[in-house]
Design a protein around this motif. Structure first.
Motif, PDB file in Angstrom:
ATOM      1  N   ILE A   6      -1.185   7.070   0.705  1.00 15.32           N
ATOM      2  CA  ILE A   6      -2.572   6.896   1.143  1.00 15.32           C
ATOM      3  C   ILE A   6      -2.601   6.880   2.658  1.00 15.32           C
ATOM      4  O   ILE A   6      -3.433   7.527   3.295  1.00 15.32           O
ATOM      5  CB  ILE A   6      -3.174   5.576   0.606  1.00 15.32           C
ATOM      6  N   HIS A  38      -2.959   9.696  -6.942  1.00 17.89           N
ATOM      7  CA  HIS A  38      -3.840   8.540  -7.029  1.00 17.89           C
ATOM      8  C   HIS A  38      -5.038   8.871  -7.903  1.00 17.89           C
ATOM      9  O   HIS A  38      -5.320  10.024  -8.173  1.00 17.89           O
ATOM     10  CB  HIS A  38      -4.304   8.123  -5.634  1.00 17.89           C
ATOM     11  N   SER A  39      -5.758   7.787  -8.305  1.00 11.14           N
ATOM     12  CA  SER A  39      -6.901   7.997  -9.197  1.00 11.14           C
ATOM     13  C   SER A  39      -8.032   8.692  -8.436  1.00 11.14           C
ATOM     14  O   SER A  39      -8.146   8.561  -7.217  1.00 11.14           O
ATOM     15  CB  SER A  39      -7.396   6.647  -9.709  1.00 11.14           C
ATOM     16  N   TRP A  40      -8.866   9.415  -9.180  1.00 13.75           N
ATOM     17  CA  TRP A  40      -9.957  10.155  -8.543  1.00 13.75           C
ATOM     18  C   TRP A  40     -10.906   9.270  -7.739  1.00 13.75           C
ATOM     19  O   TRP A  40     -11.292   9.647  -6.634  1.00 13.75           O
ATOM     20  CB  TRP A  40     -10.731  10.983  -9.571  1.00 13.75           C
ATOM     21  N   PRO A  41     -11.280   8.073  -8.241  1.00 17.17           N
ATOM     22  CA  PRO A  41     -12.202   7.255  -7.423  1.00 17.17           C
ATOM     23  C   PRO A  41     -11.617   6.949  -6.045  1.00 17.17           C
ATOM     24  O   PRO A  41     -12.310   7.042  -5.030  1.00 17.17           O
ATOM     25  CB  PRO A  41     -12.349   5.966  -8.236  1.00 17.17           C
ATOM     26  N   LEU A  42     -10.318   6.629  -6.001  1.00 18.70           N
ATOM     27  CA  LEU A  42      -9.693   6.332  -4.725  1.00 18.70           C
ATOM     28  C   LEU A  42      -9.669   7.567  -3.842  1.00 18.70           C
ATOM     29  O   LEU A  42      -9.996   7.512  -2.649  1.00 18.70           O
ATOM     30  CB  LEU A  42      -8.270   5.823  -4.958  1.00 18.70           C
ATOM     31  N   VAL A  43      -9.303   8.698  -4.442  1.00 16.62           N
ATOM     32  CA  VAL A  43      -9.270   9.960  -3.698  1.00 16.62           C
ATOM     33  C   VAL A  43     -10.635  10.237  -3.086  1.00 16.62           C
ATOM     34  O   VAL A  43     -10.756  10.515  -1.885  1.00 16.62           O
ATOM     35  CB  VAL A  43      -8.847  11.117  -4.633  1.00 16.62           C
ATOM     36  N   MET A  51       0.851  -1.197   0.000  1.00 18.67           N
ATOM     37  CA  MET A  51       0.000   0.000   0.000  1.00 18.67           C
ATOM     38  C   MET A  51       0.885   1.244   0.000  1.00 18.67           C
ATOM     39  O   MET A  51       1.772   1.372   0.822  1.00 18.67           O
ATOM     40  CB  MET A  51      -0.855  -0.016   1.260  1.00 18.67           C
ATOM     41  N   LEU A  72      -3.788  13.212  -1.435  1.00 23.58           N
ATOM     42  CA  LEU A  72      -3.867  11.998  -2.252  1.00 23.58           C
ATOM     43  C   LEU A  72      -3.691  12.320  -3.727  1.00 23.58           C
ATOM     44  O   LEU A  72      -3.040  11.610  -4.470  1.00 23.58           O
ATOM     45  CB  LEU A  72      -5.221  11.320  -2.044  1.00 23.58           C
ATOM     46  N   ARG A  73      -4.281  13.453  -4.144  1.00 20.93           N
ATOM     47  CA  ARG A  73      -4.275  13.750  -5.571  1.00 20.93           C
ATOM     48  C   ARG A  73      -2.955  14.391  -6.001  1.00 20.93           C
ATOM     49  O   ARG A  73      -2.344  13.982  -6.971  1.00 20.93           O
ATOM     50  CB  ARG A  73      -5.458  14.677  -5.904  1.00 20.93           C
ATOM     51  N   GLY A 120     -13.060   8.163  -2.522  1.00 20.34           N
ATOM     52  CA  GLY A 120     -13.393   7.151  -1.519  1.00 20.34           C
ATOM     53  C   GLY A 120     -12.813   7.501  -0.160  1.00 20.34           C
ATOM     54  O   GLY A 120     -13.533   7.574   0.842  1.00 20.34           O
ATOM     55  N   VAL A 121     -11.499   7.749  -0.127  1.00 28.69           N
ATOM     56  CA  VAL A 121     -10.850   8.052   1.147  1.00 28.69           C
ATOM     57  C   VAL A 121     -11.401   9.345   1.735  1.00 28.69           C
ATOM     58  O   VAL A 121     -11.671   9.446   2.935  1.00 28.69           O
ATOM     59  CB  VAL A 121      -9.313   8.142   0.972  1.00 28.69           C
TER      60      VAL A 121
END
Lengths: 507, 165
Positions: A394, B120-125, A390, B114-115, B127-128
């Motif tokens: 994040i 990271h991809s927008w969906p992950l961003v 991971m 995150l971005r 989500g978190v």
């Protein structure tokens, strides 16, 4: 016999559904935290402590102790798979764990680490069970002068045995104590050290603000800096057949395991030492007493077994002085101690009388935590390896968010969140210059106990300082403390007379 | 590294001095028959801290500590950029809590980190950035009954209080 009866009662507490669930959950969380590079038990306990206000105090302490335990197991995972210690306590595990992994024996190293941790943990919990009650009984005779002398000794160990720059260590201790003095003067009730006349300082500085600042924000900044760049992850193949051959080989190292466990336990009891030097010392002894010392550092299984048994044993060892005397043996136990004070479970000999059920429940939960950590560790090795994949980008922001919320909750004051940010940033900058920070955290927890102990003693003796030396126990402890404080001076003189400088102390 | 060692020791010495001055607002002397006054404990701690800084400065001058000899940069360019971005965004985030509250400040910080730092991809961003505050709300406000600061966004939460509390 009495101890066994109490222990059985303790198991009844530890096996209550809520507590047992928390032991298992805590072990799992601890394993994950330990497995993440850079994060160890102290970070997990500091960041998650505010969240434990949800459950009753006994369960909260059991949960935190399980995290502590799990993190000790988990630290080995990133040491072996990435070559980056999961926590400072697992530094020695990288020496042989990483070469083993690079040779394709990652599974063997991981299992050796888990088994050694289990043996170290079990032996130390048994020693703990045997030593705690008599020590608590002796400690019952202690008054404020003895309490103060013990704390001086705890700080003196940092100076004498810590191995860091003496001036910087001393500075760290003093600043921790000074920060703990902020708020209202305990005897006269007058406001004291209200920096810049900000009203937020009237309620004092909660130890969690410093602990989360240093071990949450500061540590994350540090880890982001250290873990820059790409690291190569080893592959681990796990199968039952390989597991059995690995276990056979590991069983041959039982002597090393026993040595690591006993050494780790007794080093863990010392306030300044704790798990990191315990593990390094165990590694050193295993290497120097081995028939084939040259194979160490190149993937000798004993080089994984020694530090892993020692660091788990040390983590239990450091709980002994914390519970019986109220003097923590490591930064993690210092934070646990601070938490227990909040919950009204003030550690010390009286805890064994007034909260018998809690004490034995906690001890019994350590037995349970040990077993569950082993089972979860071996069963979920693939899951922990996934965690290592991971990306830190994040994890880091989530942990920063938890720190901010966790820093706010205990006092519900934004002032403390700002203070935490400042401590985190200044702590990070100081750490880069090798200022040790653990003494400061220990000091802010002990300060509110040390100062009243000193002043009560002095009021009792009508201002006569000799009270700390006249009483037999306090006097002996004080003399030891003074000797420890003078250690660096002795070392300097010795080095001056020797042409060759002595062997370096492990940091 | 050498300069950093000097600057840090000077700053810490200044703090020690401030601590001593602040402690001196209370009696720092020996009250006969009672022991030290209320300010004595922190005052002498400040004094010891000052001595420690003096020792560090002396070693700096003599070039006898590892830091005072090191010519390595205290922070290289990447580290400095990382330090300023993360430290700065944390400061902005905490500052913003006073106005827009935790539940708007945290997601913005998470999104930024995150971005722009993590790419990271927008969906992950997304989500978190959604799950973290929702979890925080249920854990702290509902389960622990600890209200977090909400700034002027407080009225938005009244319906939620009605449902869950």
């Amino acid at each position: 016999m009495e101890i066994l009866n109490l222990l059985v009662g303790g198991f009844a507490v530890a096996f209550e559904p809520l507590n047992l669930g928390l032991v298992i959950f805590g072990c799992t969380v601890g394993l994950f935290i330990g497995a993440m590079p850079g994060l160890g038990s102290v970070n997990g306990v500091a960041i998650l402590l505010p969240m434990t206000f949800l459950v009753p105090p006994t369960s909260a302490v059991i949960f935190l102790a399980a995290i502590y335990y799990g993190a000790m197991y988990g630290g080995a995972i990133s040491s072996i798979m990435l070559g980056i210690p999961g926590a400072s306590t697992a530094v020695a595990t990288t020496f042989d764990g990483r070469p083993l992994a690079l040779k394709g024996h990652a599974d063997k190293a991981l299992i050796a680490a888990a088994v050694a941790s289990f043996v170290g943990g079990t032996i130390s919990v048994i020693l703990f069970t045997a030593f705690a009650p008599p020590l608590a009984e002796v400690a019952l005779a202690f008054g404020p002068p003895e309490g103060f002398a013990l704390m001086i000794m705890a700080f003196a160990t940092f100076v004498g045995l810590g191995g860091d720059d003496v001036a910087k260590t001393l500075f760290s201790i003093c600043i921790g104590l000074a920060l703990s003095a902020v708020g209202l003067d305990i005897i006269s009730g007058e406001p004291r050290l209200i920096f810049f006349d900000l009203p937020g300082f009237f309620h004092g500085i909660n130890f969690l603000v410093l602990a989360i600042g240093i071990y949450g924000i500061g540590e994350m900044l540090w880890t982001v800096e250290v873990s820059k760049g790409n690291v190569e992850m080893s592959k681990a193949t796990v199968s039952v057949a390989r597991l059995i051959t690995a276990l056979k080989e590991i069983s041959k190292t039982w002597k090393t395991m026993l040595m690591g466990s006993f050494l780790g336990y007794f080093v863990g009891i010392l306030p300044a030492a704790g798990a990191t030097p315990g593990a390094l010392m165990a590694y050193g002894i295993a290497k120097s007493t081995a028939k084939d010392p040259d194979s160490f550092g190149k993937g000798n299984i004993a080089g994984v077994v020694a530090p892993e048994s020692a660091n788990n044993a040390a983590s239990t060892g450091s709980m002994l002085p914390m519970l019986t005397l109220g003097i923590p043996g490591s930064p993690t136990t210092a934070i646990l101690l601070g938490g227990m004070v909040i919950w009204g479970l003030e550690p010390g000999p009286l805890l064994f009388i007034n909260h018998t059920e809690f004490v034995w429940g906690l001890i019994a939960s350590l037995y349970a935590a040990n077993l569950f950590a082993l089972l979860i560790n071996i069963a979920f090795i693939p899951a922990f390896i996934m965690v290592l994949k991971m990306p830190f980008t994040i994890l880091a922001p989530i942990i920063f968010s938890l720190c901010v919320v966790g820093g706010y909750v205990p006092t519900q004051d934004m002032h403390d969140v700002w203070l935490m940010l400042i401590f985190g940033i200044v702590g990070y900058l100081m750490r880069k210059l090798d200022y040790p920070l653990a003494p400061a955290v220990l000091a802010i927890v002990l300060g509110p106990i040390a100062e009243p102990a000193m002043r009560q003693s002095l009021i009792g003796s009508h201002g006569d300082v000799m009270i700390f030396f006249n009483r037999p126990i306090a006097g002996t402890i004080m003399v030891i403390a003074i000797l420890l404080l003078l250690m660096p001076v002795f070392k300097m003189i010795r080095d001056r007379y020797k042409s060759k400088p002595g062997p370096g102390q492990p940091v | 590294m050498r300069t950093a060692e000097l600057v840090m020791a000077l700053c810490l010495a200044a703090f020690s001095a401030y601590l001593m001055i602040k402690s001196a607002e209370l009696p720092i002397g020996w009250i006969p028959g009672e022991g030290p006054g209320g300010g004595a404990f922190p005052f002498w701690l400040g004094a010891v801290m000052m001595l420690c800084c003096a020792s560090t400065l002396y070693k700096w001058y003599r070039r006898s500590s590892p830091q005072s000899l090191s010519s390595e940069p205290y922070m290289d360019k990447d580290t400095l950029r990382m330090f300023i971005t993360i430290g700065g965004s944390l400061t902005v985030m905490i500052g913003a809590i006073h106005f827009i509250g935790v539940y708007f400040s945290l997601p913005l910080f998470l999104m930024f980190y995150l971005r722009f730092l993590g790419r990271h991809s927008w969906p992950l961003v997304a989500g978190v950035a959604i799950i973290t505050p929702v979890f925080t709300f249920f854990f702290f406000e509902i389960a622990l009954l600890k209200t977090l600061p909400k700034g002027f966004t407080e009225p938005l939460f009244y319906p939620l209080y009605d449902i869950f509390l």
